[in-house]
Scaffold this motif. Structure first.
Motif, PDB file in Angstrom:
ATOM      1  N   SER A 176      -0.169   0.532 -12.321  1.00 16.28           N
ATOM      2  CA  SER A 176      -0.387   0.946 -13.707  1.00 16.28           C
ATOM      3  C   SER A 176       0.543   2.077 -14.171  1.00 16.28           C
ATOM      4  CB  SER A 176      -1.843   1.411 -13.891  1.00 16.28           C
ATOM      5  OG  SER A 176      -2.064   2.657 -13.288  1.00 16.28           O
ATOM      6  N   HIS A 177       1.278   2.659 -13.215  1.00 21.73           N
ATOM      7  CA  HIS A 177       2.078   3.840 -13.581  1.00 21.73           C
ATOM      8  C   HIS A 177       3.072   4.053 -12.450  1.00 21.73           C
ATOM      9  CE1 HIS A 177       3.128   7.900 -14.598  1.00 21.73           C
ATOM     10  NE2 HIS A 177       2.116   8.123 -15.415  1.00 21.73           N
ATOM     11  N   SER A 178       4.336   4.095 -12.785  1.00 19.92           N
ATOM     12  CA  SER A 178       5.335   4.094 -11.714  1.00 19.92           C
ATOM     13  C   SER A 178       5.373   5.381 -10.890  1.00 19.92           C
ATOM     14  CB  SER A 178       6.721   3.811 -12.268  1.00 19.92           C
ATOM     15  OG  SER A 178       7.169   4.906 -13.029  1.00 19.92           O
ATOM     16  N   GLN A 179       4.804   6.444 -11.407  1.00 23.90           N
ATOM     17  CA  GLN A 179       4.777   7.668 -10.601  1.00 23.90           C
ATOM     18  C   GLN A 179       3.519   7.803  -9.754  1.00 23.90           C
ATOM     19  OE1 GLN A 179       5.336  10.492 -13.842  1.00 23.90           O
ATOM     20  NE2 GLN A 179       7.114  11.271 -12.787  1.00 23.90           N
ATOM     21  N   LYS A 180       2.476   7.066 -10.133  1.00 23.30           N
ATOM     22  CA  LYS A 180       1.193   7.246  -9.469  1.00 23.30           C
ATOM     23  C   LYS A 180       1.132   6.596  -8.099  1.00 23.30           C
ATOM     24  CE  LYS A 180      -2.679   7.412 -12.039  1.00 23.30           C
ATOM     25  NZ  LYS A 180      -3.709   7.237 -13.089  1.00 23.30           N
ATOM     26  N   ALA A 181       0.513   7.316  -7.188  1.00 23.80           N
ATOM     27  CA  ALA A 181       0.278   6.776  -5.858  1.00 23.80           C
ATOM     28  C   ALA A 181      -1.222   6.635  -5.658  1.00 23.80           C
ATOM     29  CB  ALA A 181       0.848   7.719  -4.808  1.00 23.80           C
ATOM     30  N   ILE A 182      -1.623   5.563  -5.001  1.00 20.66           N
ATOM     31  CA  ILE A 182      -3.026   5.371  -4.646  1.00 20.66           C
ATOM     32  C   ILE A 182      -3.208   5.732  -3.178  1.00 20.66           C
ATOM     33  CG2 ILE A 182      -4.891   3.702  -4.327  1.00 20.66           C
ATOM     34  CD1 ILE A 182      -3.745   2.072  -6.615  1.00 20.66           C
ATOM     35  N   TYR A 183      -4.067   6.678  -2.911  1.00 23.19           N
ATOM     36  CA  TYR A 183      -4.410   7.029  -1.531  1.00 23.19           C
ATOM     37  C   TYR A 183      -5.697   6.308  -1.133  1.00 23.19           C
ATOM     38  CZ  TYR A 183      -0.905  10.670  -1.887  1.00 23.19           C
ATOM     39  OH  TYR A 183       0.272  11.340  -2.053  1.00 23.19           O
ATOM     40  N   SER A 184      -5.684   5.759   0.104  1.00 19.04           N
ATOM     41  CA  SER A 184      -6.855   5.031   0.584  1.00 19.04           C
ATOM     42  C   SER A 184      -7.189   5.432   2.015  1.00 19.04           C
ATOM     43  CB  SER A 184      -6.581   3.511   0.560  1.00 19.04           C
ATOM     44  OG  SER A 184      -6.246   3.082  -0.736  1.00 19.04           O
ATOM     45  N   LEU A 185      -8.451   5.253   2.352  1.00 15.17           N
ATOM     46  CA  LEU A 185      -8.880   5.523   3.731  1.00 15.17           C
ATOM     47  C   LEU A 185      -8.496   4.358   4.638  1.00 15.17           C
ATOM     48  CD1 LEU A 185     -12.534   6.717   2.937  1.00 15.17           C
ATOM     49  CD2 LEU A 185     -10.502   8.159   3.261  1.00 15.17           C
ATOM     50  N   THR A 186      -8.123   4.666   5.859  1.00 15.92           N
ATOM     51  CA  THR A 186      -7.937   3.631   6.866  1.00 15.92           C
ATOM     52  C   THR A 186      -9.218   3.524   7.701  1.00 15.92           C
ATOM     53  OG1 THR A 186      -7.081   5.224   8.444  1.00 15.92           O
ATOM     54  CG2 THR A 186      -5.471   4.136   7.017  1.00 15.92           C
ATOM     55  N   GLU A 187      -9.260   2.544   8.609  1.00 15.10           N
ATOM     56  CA  GLU A 187     -10.464   2.344   9.426  1.00 15.10           C
ATOM     57  C   GLU A 187     -10.916   3.593  10.184  1.00 15.10           C
ATOM     58  OE1 GLU A 187     -12.426  -0.246   9.272  1.00 15.10           O
ATOM     59  OE2 GLU A 187     -13.778   0.296  10.902  1.00 15.10           O
ATOM     60  N   PRO A 188     -10.018   4.352  10.826  1.00 17.19           N
ATOM     61  CA  PRO A 188     -10.505   5.552  11.493  1.00 17.19           C
ATOM     62  C   PRO A 188     -11.211   6.518  10.536  1.00 17.19           C
ATOM     63  CG  PRO A 188      -8.288   5.054  12.238  1.00 17.19           C
ATOM     64  CD  PRO A 188      -8.577   4.125  11.111  1.00 17.19           C
ATOM     65  N   ALA A 189     -10.690   6.690   9.365  1.00 13.52           N
ATOM     66  CA  ALA A 189     -11.334   7.603   8.414  1.00 13.52           C
ATOM     67  C   ALA A 189     -12.669   7.037   7.951  1.00 13.52           C
ATOM     68  CB  ALA A 189     -10.420   7.845   7.212  1.00 13.52           C
ATOM     69  N   ILE A 190     -12.728   5.731   7.732  1.00  8.26           N
ATOM     70  CA  ILE A 190     -13.990   5.120   7.321  1.00  8.26           C
ATOM     71  C   ILE A 190     -15.058   5.345   8.394  1.00  8.26           C
ATOM     72  CG2 ILE A 190     -15.115   2.874   6.971  1.00  8.26           C
ATOM     73  CD1 ILE A 190     -12.464   2.046   5.447  1.00  8.26           C
ATOM     74  N   GLN A 191     -14.622   5.274   9.644  1.00  4.73           N
ATOM     75  CA  GLN A 191     -15.576   5.487  10.737  1.00  4.73           C
ATOM     76  C   GLN A 191     -16.005   6.935  10.921  1.00  4.73           C
ATOM     77  OE1 GLN A 191     -14.729   3.375  14.374  1.00  4.73           O
ATOM     78  NE2 GLN A 191     -14.194   1.518  13.264  1.00  4.73           N
ATOM     79  N   LEU A 192     -15.540   7.790  10.018  1.00  2.00           N
ATOM     80  CA  LEU A 192     -16.049   9.167  10.007  1.00  2.00           C
ATOM     81  C   LEU A 192     -17.386   9.268   9.278  1.00  2.00           C
ATOM     82  CD1 LEU A 192     -12.793  11.209   9.329  1.00  2.00           C
ATOM     83  CD2 LEU A 192     -14.308  11.505  11.293  1.00  2.00           C
ATOM     84  N   VAL A 193     -17.868   8.194   8.693  1.00  3.00           N
ATOM     85  CA  VAL A 193     -19.136   8.251   7.945  1.00  3.00           C
ATOM     86  C   VAL A 193     -20.279   8.890   8.751  1.00  3.00           C
ATOM     87  CG1 VAL A 193     -20.995   6.814   6.974  1.00  3.00           C
ATOM     88  CG2 VAL A 193     -18.638   6.471   6.225  1.00  3.00           C
ATOM     89  N   PRO A 194     -20.515   8.447   9.991  1.00  5.50           N
ATOM     90  CA  PRO A 194     -21.608   9.097  10.729  1.00  5.50           C
ATOM     91  C   PRO A 194     -21.344  10.589  11.003  1.00  5.50           C
ATOM     92  CG  PRO A 194     -20.986   7.013  11.777  1.00  5.50           C
ATOM     93  CD  PRO A 194     -19.936   7.314  10.750  1.00  5.50           C
ATOM     94  N   VAL A 195     -20.083  10.944  11.161  1.00  2.00           N
ATOM     95  CA  VAL A 195     -19.737  12.357  11.345  1.00  2.00           C
ATOM     96  C   VAL A 195     -20.093  13.136  10.084  1.00  2.00           C
ATOM     97  CG1 VAL A 195     -17.871  13.989  11.779  1.00  2.00           C
ATOM     98  CG2 VAL A 195     -17.904  11.794  12.988  1.00  2.00           C
ATOM     99  N   PHE A 196     -19.702  12.616   8.936  1.00  2.00           N
ATOM    100  CA  PHE A 196     -20.067  13.261   7.670  1.00  2.00           C
ATOM    101  C   PHE A 196     -21.584  13.348   7.513  1.00  2.00           C
ATOM    102  CE2 PHE A 196     -16.457  14.457   5.285  1.00  2.00           C
ATOM    103  CZ  PHE A 196     -15.431  13.570   5.544  1.00  2.00           C
ATOM    104  N   ALA A 197     -22.279  12.275   7.907  1.00  8.30           N
ATOM    105  CA  ALA A 197     -23.734  12.275   7.780  1.00  8.30           C
ATOM    106  C   ALA A 197     -24.339  13.422   8.590  1.00  8.30           C
ATOM    107  CB  ALA A 197     -24.305  10.940   8.240  1.00  8.30           C
ATOM    108  N   MET A 198     -23.861  13.593   9.812  1.00  5.09           N
ATOM    109  CA  MET A 198     -24.414  14.642  10.673  1.00  5.09           C
ATOM    110  C   MET A 198     -24.013  16.047  10.244  1.00  5.09           C
ATOM    111  SD  MET A 198     -26.466  13.349  12.680  1.00  5.09           S
ATOM    112  CE  MET A 198     -26.976  11.851  13.492  1.00  5.09           C
TER     113      MET A 198
END
Lengths: 173, 173
Positions: free
Chosen positions: A74-96
DNA sequence: AACAACTAGTTTCATATTGCAATCATATGG
DNA sequence: CCATATGATTGCAATATGAAACTAGTTGTT
């Protein structure tokens, strides 16, 4: 992978990659706030992160393979940052961490409601949330970033947050 | 309490108190290694923590109320450091961080066996461990420090570690 | 008694990191 | 055209980190 390797202990190694003031805050904002652009992360940071710190951390998290980056169509300067699987698997860490923080630190009700729901939901909720996160971060990062693809768990967490925040604002008025 | 309070989010507040390279490492060593004296923490640090960093962190953790300090009756200069209830309640956080680290970082078998057992043991093991920790850190810190009072869970974790380490040494020889 | 080892730190100094706020070159929207 | 948005970068002062030496005692060994 740019880490010291002072020892092969998992706690130590995790501190080597995430043991600073800001890395988990950034991952939190991407995960729970669906903040997918630099300016969004910068301008909407509850904690007021500095731009050079944000840039440096994003760069590091990228090189560690915990987040990914792609162009936004949508915009040539914009970057989309996304989580990878290791970061997604931090959910239980965040929960605790969230559960611990709620108990022992001076949290506010609005900003801790999500931690409360995560704690109460337990492993089944975490699994559901992680599956959602895979959809909006890995399968379709663009759709996840622009809101065409959404997470039901995230919507519930966000609704609860907005409800408490609304109640707090009403209490104030 | 000497923290910034940039926001009332539990993740943020936890990072404000524990979001550095060394704080959780020190708590880990007190918790899992039963390291209760300054020199023990310094000289037996797998990661080689510097003495000024150790001293500064211990001072901070004390002022935050996460550890306590008392004289050791066996030596007028020695101080016994102990975990307080908030630090003991970090057990599930350590379990989740350890589980995550085992999966995503280059851990060694000996130093990650305890994380594996904690993950496999789940909430019942954590509760048992925390009860043990209360005995050796809160009820009888002196007995806990000198080995007169011990933790069965800690003994099991340590035995597993020594067994793997012994196997590794035999493999090397 | 003399000496070595131990105690919890403290100090020195070079380097790295943090954080505030301004700035940059470009792209998009009104 | 001008204002705003984009992902950064820059300048500079303050603070933190880390290696290694040092301090003022206390305890153990010979």
């Amino acid at each position: 992978m740019d880490i010291e390797l002072r020892s092969g202990c998992p706690i130590n190694l995790t501190m080597e990659v995430l043991g600073d003031r800001w890395s988990l805050i950034i991952i939190r904002d991407i995960m729970f706030g669906n903040r997918r652009h630099f300016r969004d992360l910068l301008n909407n940071s509850e904690e007021g992160i500095a731009s050079n710190i944000l840039a440096a951390r994003l760069k590091r998290l990228l090189s560690l393979g915990f987040i990914s980056k792609r162009d936004d169509p949508s915009h040539s300067q914009k970057a989309i940052y996304s989580l990878t699987e290791p970061a997604i698997q931090l959910v239980p860490v965040f929960a605790m961490i969230g559960a611990w923080g709620r108990r022992h630190l001076p949290v506010t009700e609005d900003l801790s409601i999500r931690a409360q729901l995560l704690e109460e939901g337990g492993q089944p909720l975490w699994d559901e949330f992680m599956e959602d996160l895979r959809q909006i971060h890995i399968v379709d990062p663009v759709g996840g970033a622009n809101g065409m693809v959404t997470s039901a768990v995230l919507a519930r967490l966000t609704a609860a947050f907005l409800k408490v925040r609304g109640k707090m604002a009403a209490g104030v008025a």
